[in-house]
Write an enzyme that holds these catalytic residues in place. Structure first.
Site, PDB file in Angstrom:
ATOM      1  N   HIS A  52     -14.082 -20.426   9.989  1.00 18.87           N
ATOM      2  CA  HIS A  52     -13.032 -19.482  10.341  1.00 18.87           C
ATOM      3  C   HIS A  52     -11.687 -20.197  10.363  1.00 18.87           C
ATOM      4  O   HIS A  52     -11.616 -21.431  10.285  1.00 18.87           O
ATOM      5  CB  HIS A  52     -13.325 -18.847  11.696  1.00 18.87           C
ATOM      6  CG  HIS A  52     -14.463 -17.874  11.664  1.00 18.87           C
ATOM      7  ND1 HIS A  52     -14.814 -17.081  12.731  1.00 18.87           N
ATOM      8  CD2 HIS A  52     -15.339 -17.558  10.673  1.00 18.87           C
ATOM      9  CE1 HIS A  52     -15.848 -16.316  12.413  1.00 18.87           C
ATOM     10  NE2 HIS A  52     -16.189 -16.596  11.170  1.00 18.87           N
ATOM     11  N   GLU A  54      -9.574 -20.816  12.746  1.00 21.29           N
ATOM     12  CA  GLU A  54      -9.407 -21.773  13.838  1.00 21.29           C
ATOM     13  C   GLU A  54     -10.162 -23.069  13.546  1.00 21.29           C
ATOM     14  O   GLU A  54      -9.651 -24.166  13.789  1.00 21.29           O
ATOM     15  CB  GLU A  54      -9.908 -21.172  15.155  1.00 21.29           C
ATOM     16  CG  GLU A  54      -9.187 -19.898  15.565  1.00 21.29           C
ATOM     17  CD  GLU A  54      -9.895 -18.633  15.113  1.00 21.29           C
ATOM     18  OE1 GLU A  54      -9.870 -17.648  15.866  1.00 21.29           O
ATOM     19  OE2 GLU A  54     -10.479 -18.649  13.997  1.00 21.29           O
ATOM     20  N   ALA A 163      -3.599  12.066 -18.811  1.00 11.56           N
ATOM     21  CA  ALA A 163      -4.274  11.898 -20.102  1.00 11.56           C
ATOM     22  C   ALA A 163      -3.863  13.034 -21.035  1.00 11.56           C
ATOM     23  O   ALA A 163      -3.300  14.048 -20.604  1.00 11.56           O
ATOM     24  CB  ALA A 163      -5.788  11.906 -19.917  1.00 11.56           C
ATOM     25  N   ASP A 201     -14.140   7.636 -19.833  1.00 11.85           N
ATOM     26  CA  ASP A 201     -13.498   6.344 -20.093  1.00 11.85           C
ATOM     27  C   ASP A 201     -14.466   5.179 -20.263  1.00 11.85           C
ATOM     28  O   ASP A 201     -14.066   4.122 -20.762  1.00 11.85           O
ATOM     29  CB  ASP A 201     -12.533   6.006 -18.949  1.00 11.85           C
ATOM     30  CG  ASP A 201     -11.415   7.023 -18.812  1.00 11.85           C
ATOM     31  OD1 ASP A 201     -11.132   7.726 -19.805  1.00 11.85           O
ATOM     32  OD2 ASP A 201     -10.828   7.110 -17.715  1.00 11.85           O
ATOM     33  N   SER A 232     -23.415  13.339  -8.445  1.00  8.85           N
ATOM     34  CA  SER A 232     -24.282  14.209  -7.641  1.00  8.85           C
ATOM     35  C   SER A 232     -25.600  14.548  -8.323  1.00  8.85           C
ATOM     36  O   SER A 232     -26.658  14.588  -7.686  1.00  8.85           O
ATOM     37  CB  SER A 232     -23.536  15.503  -7.290  1.00  8.85           C
ATOM     38  OG  SER A 232     -22.407  15.215  -6.496  1.00  8.85           O
ATOM     39  N   GLU A 295     -11.030   4.605  -7.856  1.00  7.41           N
ATOM     40  CA  GLU A 295     -10.407   4.750  -9.176  1.00  7.41           C
ATOM     41  C   GLU A 295     -11.138   5.892  -9.865  1.00  7.41           C
ATOM     42  O   GLU A 295     -12.243   5.710 -10.371  1.00  7.41           O
ATOM     43  CB  GLU A 295     -10.520   3.458  -9.984  1.00  7.41           C
ATOM     44  CG  GLU A 295      -9.767   2.283  -9.398  1.00  7.41           C
ATOM     45  CD  GLU A 295      -9.689   1.107 -10.366  1.00  7.41           C
ATOM     46  OE1 GLU A 295      -9.202   1.301 -11.501  1.00  7.41           O
ATOM     47  OE2 GLU A 295     -10.123   0.011 -10.000  1.00  7.41           O
ATOM     48  N   THR A 299     -10.528  15.511 -10.050  1.00  6.64           N
ATOM     49  CA  THR A 299     -11.428  16.279  -9.180  1.00  6.64           C
ATOM     50  C   THR A 299     -11.795  15.498  -7.925  1.00  6.64           C
ATOM     51  O   THR A 299     -11.641  15.989  -6.801  1.00  6.64           O
ATOM     52  CB  THR A 299     -12.696  16.680  -9.942  1.00  6.64           C
ATOM     53  OG1 THR A 299     -12.332  17.468 -11.087  1.00  6.64           O
ATOM     54  CG2 THR A 299     -13.618  17.501  -9.052  1.00  6.64           C
TER      55      THR A 299
END
Length: 363
Positions: A52, A54, A163, A201, A232, A295, A299
């Protein structure tokens, strides 16, 4: 608090920012140790499982730690996780004072680090800083609200198009703007896109070695960011580049994946036939993602904004025009009154090559 306190805390914050590409899932933390007006140790957290801030500062300071003042951007940890307790290390080193920017909201710590230090006779002072809070905004969001800090990145022309009508968007923005996006990806512990973006894309969504400040930090590139495809009904084509990587998960509604024998998937409750975004966001936090970059297309972007799930909206604006036939930036719910507008505050505007980058968030 003195001007020196403010000066040394500012340095600790700058040091902490050096870890912003590599500390996931841990927060970025910086530390400065000062003895008799001289800096004797500096450190920042580089990578989870390693020292860490410290501990790194103590290693540099050595015997000069005794009697020093420690400036740290987040409460020293009180517990032994992957690494030893920083509070105990500071006590053992014999420091006299600890100045921290804020308490750690992690319930394993949450004031316990400060209590250990005070019980050992060490003076503990708080020096709140908005810059220090920005450094750990994902950590704060995850532990205070059980959600990650979500950034939504979009790119458009001056007339608000993303686009051509046929979906071609390569490239709306400049090389410089697309290079800047690499920093957003590197700062994120996960990236989320939608199935339509995958279909249109076929993106890779990887951090590429194109910026010196990332290229020279191997830690930022050594771990591939997980990518979640909100899909989905599992429509993504098998030929998609993303589906060749083990770090990519398709996120579908419950019961769909078993029907197609899909291995790398995450099932979520449905909301009107689509993945419930609130449940998905909560799951991201449970999977230890503090900073998440979306990204995606109009929709999914619109749905995230409609549900007030976006913390920071980042839009790259190119000095180009497409016209009315082009695809629009966002698919927001239809409204009838001006009082229903989505209200945002502009946080930052800067030029990136020929383009403008706008950062905005909710009040």
């Amino acid at each position: 608090m003195s001007l020196d306190d403010t000066k040394y805390m500012a340095l600790a914050i700058r040091l902490g920012a050096l870890g912003r590409y590599s500390t996931h899932p841990n927060p970025c933390v910086g530390c400065v140790m000062v003895h008799q007006g001289q800096i004797v140790g500096e450190g920042y957290h580089v990578k989870a499982g390693e020292g860490h801030a410290e501990a790194n500062a103590l290693a540099q300071a050595g015997d000069r730690s005794k009697g020093s003042t420690v400036y740290v951007t987040l409460e020293p940890c009180s517990f032994h996780g992957r690494t030893p307790s920083c509070a105990e290390a500071l006590i053992k080193a014999g420091v006299s004072r600890v100045v921290a920017a804020r308490e750690d909201p992690d319930s394993r710590n949450a004031g316990k680090g400060f209590a250990k230090l005070r019980d050992a006779g060490i003076v503990v002072d708080l020096l709140p800083s908005e810059s220090a809070d920005q450094l750990v905004r994902g950590h704060l969001k995850r532990y205070c609200e059980q959600k990650p800090f979500i950034r939504l990145k979009l790119a458009m022309t001056l007339d608000g198009k993303t686009a051509l009508r046929n979906g071609n968007s390569k490239w709306i923005t400049s090389d410089e703007a697309r290079a800047d996006v690499q920093k957003l990806r590197a700062e994120s512990s996960a990236i989320v896109t939608g199935v339509q973006t995958v279909i249109d894309d076929d993106p890779r969504l990887q951090v590429r070695e194109i910026l010196p400040e990332i290229k020279h930090r191997a830690e930022a590139l050594s771990v591939e960011r997980p990518v979640y495809i909100l899909d989905s009904n599992l429509r993504a084509p098998e030929s998609a580049q993303l589906l060749t990587r083990d770090s990519v998960l398709q996120v579908c509604v419950e019961g769909v994946a078993s029907k197609v024998n899909q291995a790398r998937y995450l099932e979520m409750p449905a909301n009107q036939g689509r993945v419930c975004l609130e449940s998905f966001v909560a799951t991201l936090a449970e999977r230890e993602h503090s900073m998440v970059l979306f990204e995606c297309g109009a929709t999914l972007a619109g749905a995230m904004l409609n549900r007030a799930l976006v913390d920071e909206l980042i839009i790259y604006v190119a000095p180009r025009l497409i016209g009315s036939s082009g695809r629009s930036l966002l698919d927001l719910q239809e409204i009838d009154r001006m009082s229903e507008l989505v209200e945002l505050s502009i946080n930052d505007v800067r030029q990136i090559g020929p383009d403008i980058r706008i950062s905005a968030g909710r009040d």
